[in-house]
Design a protein around this motif. Structure first.
Motif, PDB file in Angstrom:
ATOM      1  N   GLU A 277     -18.335   9.108  28.120  1.00  0.00           N
ATOM      2  CA  GLU A 277     -19.101   9.441  26.915  1.00  0.00           C
ATOM      3  C   GLU A 277     -19.105  10.941  26.668  1.00  0.00           C
ATOM      4  OE1 GLU A 277     -22.874   6.657  27.397  1.00  0.00           O
ATOM      5  OE2 GLU A 277     -21.902   7.389  29.205  1.00  0.00           O
ATOM      6  N   ASP A 278     -19.459  11.273  25.448  1.00  0.00           N
ATOM      7  CA  ASP A 278     -19.663  12.678  25.115  1.00  0.00           C
ATOM      8  C   ASP A 278     -21.128  12.990  25.347  1.00  0.00           C
ATOM      9  OD1 ASP A 278     -19.569  15.201  24.123  1.00  0.00           O
ATOM     10  OD2 ASP A 278     -19.798  14.555  22.044  1.00  0.00           O
ATOM     11  N   LEU A 279     -21.396  13.749  26.405  1.00  0.00           N
ATOM     12  CA  LEU A 279     -22.790  13.996  26.767  1.00  0.00           C
ATOM     13  C   LEU A 279     -23.333  15.240  26.096  1.00  0.00           C
ATOM     14  CD1 LEU A 279     -22.487  13.086  30.514  1.00  0.00           C
ATOM     15  CD2 LEU A 279     -23.603  11.762  28.764  1.00  0.00           C
ATOM     16  N   SER A 280     -22.474  15.968  25.380  1.00  0.00           N
ATOM     17  CA  SER A 280     -22.949  17.218  24.782  1.00  0.00           C
ATOM     18  C   SER A 280     -23.945  16.951  23.654  1.00  0.00           C
ATOM     19  CB  SER A 280     -21.770  18.035  24.275  1.00  0.00           C
ATOM     20  OG  SER A 280     -21.036  17.263  23.352  1.00  0.00           O
TER      21      SER A 280
ATOM     22  N   LEU B 219     -24.798  12.324  33.770  1.00  0.00           N
ATOM     23  CA  LEU B 219     -25.325  11.063  33.241  1.00  0.00           C
ATOM     24  C   LEU B 219     -26.841  11.119  33.161  1.00  0.00           C
ATOM     25  CD1 LEU B 219     -23.161   8.463  35.204  1.00  0.00           C
ATOM     26  CD2 LEU B 219     -23.029   8.991  32.788  1.00  0.00           C
ATOM     27  N   LEU B 220     -27.440  11.686  34.218  1.00  0.00           N
ATOM     28  CA  LEU B 220     -28.901  11.796  34.256  1.00  0.00           C
ATOM     29  C   LEU B 220     -29.397  12.616  33.067  1.00  0.00           C
ATOM     30  CD1 LEU B 220     -31.462  11.187  35.843  1.00  0.00           C
ATOM     31  CD2 LEU B 220     -31.093  13.283  37.121  1.00  0.00           C
ATOM     32  N   SER B 221     -28.636  13.660  32.721  1.00  0.00           N
ATOM     33  CA  SER B 221     -29.064  14.515  31.603  1.00  0.00           C
ATOM     34  C   SER B 221     -29.007  13.758  30.283  1.00  0.00           C
ATOM     35  CB  SER B 221     -28.193  15.761  31.535  1.00  0.00           C
ATOM     36  OG  SER B 221     -26.926  15.434  31.016  1.00  0.00           O
ATOM     37  N   GLY B 222     -28.273  12.668  30.205  1.00  0.00           N
ATOM     38  CA  GLY B 222     -28.289  11.833  29.013  1.00  0.00           C
ATOM     39  C   GLY B 222     -29.384  10.774  29.071  1.00  0.00           C
ATOM     40  N   ILE B 223     -29.656  10.294  30.288  1.00  0.00           N
ATOM     41  CA  ILE B 223     -30.641   9.216  30.441  1.00  0.00           C
ATOM     42  C   ILE B 223     -32.056   9.725  30.166  1.00  0.00           C
ATOM     43  CG2 ILE B 223     -31.675   7.652  32.126  1.00  0.00           C
ATOM     44  CD1 ILE B 223     -28.877   7.711  33.526  1.00  0.00           C
ATOM     45  N   ILE B 322     -31.461  -4.560  44.005  1.00  0.00           N
ATOM     46  CA  ILE B 322     -30.769  -3.474  43.322  1.00  0.00           C
ATOM     47  C   ILE B 322     -30.289  -3.960  41.954  1.00  0.00           C
ATOM     48  CG2 ILE B 322     -28.523  -4.022  44.382  1.00  0.00           C
ATOM     49  CD1 ILE B 322     -27.997  -0.996  44.503  1.00  0.00           C
ATOM     50  N   ILE B 323     -30.354  -3.071  40.970  1.00  0.00           N
ATOM     51  CA  ILE B 323     -29.774  -3.359  39.659  1.00  0.00           C
ATOM     52  C   ILE B 323     -28.545  -2.473  39.532  1.00  0.00           C
ATOM     53  CG2 ILE B 323     -30.121  -3.263  37.167  1.00  0.00           C
ATOM     54  CD1 ILE B 323     -33.102  -3.723  37.685  1.00  0.00           C
ATOM     55  N   LEU B 324     -27.376  -3.109  39.456  1.00  0.00           N
ATOM     56  CA  LEU B 324     -26.130  -2.335  39.398  1.00  0.00           C
ATOM     57  C   LEU B 324     -25.698  -2.148  37.944  1.00  0.00           C
ATOM     58  CD1 LEU B 324     -24.177  -3.993  42.322  1.00  0.00           C
ATOM     59  CD2 LEU B 324     -25.049  -1.666  42.247  1.00  0.00           C
ATOM     60  N   CYS B 325     -25.252  -0.926  37.610  1.00  0.00           N
ATOM     61  CA  CYS B 325     -24.850  -0.613  36.253  1.00  0.00           C
ATOM     62  C   CYS B 325     -23.484   0.066  36.274  1.00  0.00           C
ATOM     63  CB  CYS B 325     -25.837   0.355  35.611  1.00  0.00           C
ATOM     64  SG  CYS B 325     -27.538  -0.141  35.764  1.00  0.00           S
ATOM     65  N   GLU B 326     -22.846   0.070  35.133  1.00  0.00           N
ATOM     66  CA  GLU B 326     -21.609   0.832  35.007  1.00  0.00           C
ATOM     67  C   GLU B 326     -21.967   2.317  34.910  1.00  0.00           C
ATOM     68  OE1 GLU B 326     -18.739  -0.545  35.500  1.00  0.00           O
ATOM     69  OE2 GLU B 326     -19.936  -2.366  35.751  1.00  0.00           O
ATOM     70  N   PRO B 327     -21.058   3.204  35.309  1.00  0.00           N
ATOM     71  CA  PRO B 327     -21.387   4.632  35.230  1.00  0.00           C
ATOM     72  C   PRO B 327     -21.341   5.162  33.800  1.00  0.00           C
ATOM     73  CG  PRO B 327     -19.218   4.315  36.192  1.00  0.00           C
ATOM     74  CD  PRO B 327     -19.790   2.963  35.993  1.00  0.00           C
ATOM     75  N   SER B 328     -22.273   4.735  32.964  1.00  0.00           N
ATOM     76  CA  SER B 328     -22.390   5.281  31.614  1.00  0.00           C
ATOM     77  C   SER B 328     -23.866   5.364  31.271  1.00  0.00           C
ATOM     78  CB  SER B 328     -21.669   4.385  30.610  1.00  0.00           C
ATOM     79  OG  SER B 328     -22.385   3.193  30.449  1.00  0.00           O
ATOM     80  N   VAL B 329     -24.200   6.251  30.350  1.00  0.00           N
ATOM     81  CA  VAL B 329     -25.607   6.436  30.000  1.00  0.00           C
ATOM     82  C   VAL B 329     -26.192   5.127  29.481  1.00  0.00           C
ATOM     83  CG1 VAL B 329     -27.169   7.614  28.429  1.00  0.00           C
ATOM     84  CG2 VAL B 329     -25.339   8.883  29.511  1.00  0.00           C
ATOM     85  N   LYS B 330     -25.429   4.433  28.649  1.00  0.00           N
ATOM     86  CA  LYS B 330     -25.935   3.224  28.028  1.00  0.00           C
ATOM     87  C   LYS B 330     -26.264   2.164  29.076  1.00  0.00           C
ATOM     88  CE  LYS B 330     -25.356  -0.019  24.400  1.00  0.00           C
ATOM     89  NZ  LYS B 330     -25.699  -1.105  25.323  1.00  0.00           N
ATOM     90  N   SER B 331     -25.290   1.917  29.959  1.00  0.00           N
ATOM     91  CA  SER B 331     -25.477   0.872  30.964  1.00  0.00           C
ATOM     92  C   SER B 331     -26.642   1.213  31.895  1.00  0.00           C
ATOM     93  CB  SER B 331     -24.184   0.695  31.738  1.00  0.00           C
ATOM     94  OG  SER B 331     -24.359  -0.218  32.776  1.00  0.00           O
TER      95      SER B 331
END
Lengths: 283, 460
Positions: A277-280, B219-223, B322-331
């Motif tokens: 994703e684009d996190l910016s 990712l955390l900075s998006g979550i 555990i809840i497993l997610c894909e490595p994306s902000v959405k998931s």
């Protein structure tokens, strides 16, 4: 047997299950190339080699006094005007409309460039007087090589830098121009370098995107012209250059495709995940 | 020394990473050594000097640690020349009557050096790999080649998860039957739940990790902004330090979340539990992980774990914990929302139940028991004689690398022969065995042999 660590299983620790390495994937991102497509793409490299060749030839003719600066300037002016018209004609003015640039702005920057180059050409002429000619040749060769290396052929790589590439070519042109007999020569040489290294690739790129067939024709003609020009100076050079062009456009794509078969790239759950994703947008 | 199964081993753990440095490998070496001592083996640890900490030190139960004066190059790893550490290591191996050399971590140059020397000296070798590695870039191609060289004649290899085993087998082109999977462990008594410490009027998500790219801090900075806008009662508690801290600070600034996102900075290992028990949900955003102790520690404290599905993580905890997610902000946001919904509806198991379930999974005693089996197995194997070792190197590691390292092996052997001629094994003192319940460390024995023991303990 389960692939879990939290349960004690009745197998020794070094047990190898049937499912060992079942998640292994090979060549996930490997691309399958087609020979004709690769040859077509190699046109960019051929064009740039030819540009450098034509530039060097022009300088050689000027240096030997076989080409008058006025003649070159006239020819360059005519071909530039042609290219300018073609540049807009190829995509029906869509690119110009998108960029919002007016013809007046084009004319202004052209005039400014020509005026400044003309005004400074006596300086360019004497700029490198204290440097030995051998150094100038070596430096020019190095810079032109750098230009070829860093040129944007369309690959998405860290080494590509069109600014650096153009600057190196212009540096080479200034070096070579300073060895010509008069300051008018120097002015015409630098202007010509600008045309062949900055404007010509822009037109090529557009041609390639819009009219691929036309682009192939232009590339072949350009290569033949460069070869013919080189043949008048040195027949051995022409033969060598021809073999270089053939190697780049035919042999290298063949090698790429053959070597692609040997590609053995392994992927699996151990690979570092990529953040797609684009996190910016959060910042 | 008796009572530890069929035969007690004299094991030398070698790694560049040991206390006072903090991390997974360090605590693994320490805890494993302690449990092996408890089982009656003699264990010593060899690492490089950390600042003023050099020479010999004794830790709990007389675990002897040699801090060797070797130059640190990069990231606490020593420089390797394959030769310069031979005199020191040989002296230690002879002095301590070492029978098995157990090296840790593929990032540790000293571990590889020690394996190389141990093979020259005819000692049995075991290697534990703690990390995962890719295959694509130049640096991994080179390190994988070196790993192939280092492991091709090592007796046994231990990996911390099945994914790690697959990775190591591929990287070093090994026979999978000489690779055992023995997971890491956590001390469940250190990670007990304490529901009174958490504030149930809010929902707190805890993150404890180094703030670096590989841990998925981007990712955390998006979550954080995504979920904080959706759930006004949500708080984040982030423990750890690193170059990506600036990203989190920027997010906090931009969205005005100073009261809801707390950045605690670097944590001491003993403080981790106190941070964990303040939360309801534990979030792990790692992009690659061989085992991931953090999620086990969090689950042991009774938190619901939400994590990315990378590396060995799916093997570590059962699905209900555990809840497993894909490595994306959405998931990851979806996973966290699921956890929040469960928490609100009260369908999550109580921290106490979770703790009781997790505490049976991974214990150091179990790890030590399984490692001991590896030692027993290795003790019965033969160490390759020089000729076969050279053959193995040349056939197994490719024509060029193989020959180069075979040559190095010969040089190493010649250097060893020279050292043996300079100081024969017979005139090297035998060290007093200080480890274990019967060792010199226990008081009775200590006072009895006071004079000699003193010489042994320059820094007590």
């Amino acid at each position: 047997w389960k692939k879990v660590l939290y349960e004690r299983q009745p197998f020794p620790d070094n047990y190898v299950d049937q499912r060992f390495l079942e998640e292994l994937r090979k060549n996930v991102h490997a691309r399958q190339y087609r020979y004709r497509a690769v040859v077509f793409q190699s046109g960019a490299v051929v064009q740039q080699l030819c540009s450098v060749c034509v530039f060097a030839l022009t300088w050689w003719y000027m240096d030997a006094g076989m080409l008058s600066p006025q003649g070159l300037f006239g020819a360059a002016l005519v071909s530039s005007l042609l290219g300018y018209v073609l540049f807009d004609a190829v995509d029906g003015g869509a690119g110009r409309w998108a960029s919002g640039r007016t013809r007046w702005a084009d004319l202004k920057s052209t005039l400014v460039f020509i005026a400044f180059t003309y005004g400074f050409s006596p300086v360019l002429k004497t700029l490198t007087e204290s440097i030995s000619t051998d150094t100038i040749y070596a430096m020019s060769a190095l810079m032109l090589l750098g230009h070829l290396i860093f040129f944007d052929y369309g690959a998405n790589a860290a080494i590509v830098s069109s600014t650096l590439s153009l600057n190196m070519a212009l540096f080479a042109s200034v070096c070579l121009a300073s060895r010509l007999p008069r300051s008018l020569h120097a002015f015409v040489m630098v202007t010509f370098a600008m045309q062949i290294f900055a404007l010509w690739p822009m037109l090529q790129k557009k041609l390639k995107a819009r009219t691929p067939r036309c682009y192939v024709g232009v590339t072949v003609l350009f290569a033949l012209a460069a070869l013919a020009g080189l043949a008048t100076v040195s027949s051995v050079g022409a033969v060598l250059f021809a073999s270089l062009l053939l190697a780049v456009s035919c042999l290298c794509p063949y090698c790429l495709i053959r070597l692609q078969l040997l590609k053995d790239n392994i992927h699996g759950p151990w690979d570092e995940a990529e953040i797609k994703e684009d996190l910016s947008r959060f910042l | 020394m008796e009572g530890g199964g069929p035969a007690a081993h004299s094991v030398c753990m070698v790694s560049d990473f040991f206390y006072p440095n903090m991390g997974g490998v360090e605590s693994h070496v320490y805890q494993l050594s302690q449990c092996l001592i408890e089982r009656g083996h003699k264990v010593l640890v060899v690492t490089h000097a950390y600042g003023h900490r050099k020479g010999v030190r004794y830790l709990t139960s007389g675990l002897k640690v040699y801090y060797l004066p070797l130059k640190v190059m990069y990231n606490q790893s020593t420089a390797t020349t394959l030769f310069h550490s031979l005199p020191l290591l040989r002296y230690i191996f002879v002095r301590e009557r070492v029978t098995i050399v157990h090296a840790h971590s593929s990032f540790s140059a000293m571990a590889h050096d020690a394996l190389f020397h141990a093979k020259s000296m005819g000692l049995r070798t075991v290697f534990t790999d703690h990390s995962l590695f890719g295959f694509a870039d130049v640096s991994s191609v080179l390190t994988n080649k070196l790993l192939t060289v280092s492991l091709c004649d090592t007796n046994h290899i231990i990996c911390v998860s099945y994914t790690s085993k697959e990775n190591t087998v591929l990287r070093a082109a090994l026979d999978p039957r000489i690779v055992s999977v023995i997971p890491n462990a956590v001390d469940p008594t250190d990670f007990t739940p304490d529901p009174s410490r958490r504030d149930d009027s809010t929902i707190t998500i805890v993150v404890v990790s180094r703030l670096v790219y590989r841990k998925g801090i981007d990712l955390l900075s998006g979550i954080i902004p995504e979920l904080c806008q959706k759930y006004p009662e949500l708080h984040f508690l982030v423990g750890g330090e690193g170059p990506k801290r600036i990203v989190l600070e920027e997010v906090r600034e931009r969205y005005q979340l100073h009261d809801r996102v707390r950045l605690l900075g670097g944590l001491e290992h003993q403080d981790v539990r106190n941070v964990l028990v303040q939360g309801h949900i534990f979030l792990n955003t790692s992009l690659t992980e061989a085992f991931c102790m953090a999620i086990v520690e969090a689950a042991s404290c009774g938190l619901q774990v939400v994590s990315t599905r990378v590396g060995g993580i799916p093997e570590v905890l059962p699905e209900n914990l555990i809840i497993l997610c894909e490595p994306s902000v959405k998931s990851l946001c979806d996973g966290l929302e699921k956890a929040i919904a469960q928490l609100r509806s009260g369908t999550l198991p109580s921290p106490e139940t979770v703790h009781n379930e997790v505490k049976t999974f991974y214990t150091w005693r179990n790890v030590a028991e399984r490692t001991e089996k590896v030692y027993d197995r290795v003790a019965d194997e033969v160490v390759l004689p020089m000729k076969e070792r050279l053959d193995r190197l040349m056939t197994h590691c490719g024509p060029v690398t193989g020959c180069i390292f075979a040559f190095f092996a010969v040089l190493n052997f010649l250097l060893l022969t020279f050292l043996r001629w300079m100081t024969p094994d017979s005139i090297i003192d035998v060290a007093i065995d200080a480890t274990g319940p019967k060792g010199a460390w226990t008081k009775q024995y200590f006072f009895g042999k006071n004079r000699r023991v003193k010489e042994e303990l320059p820094h007590s």
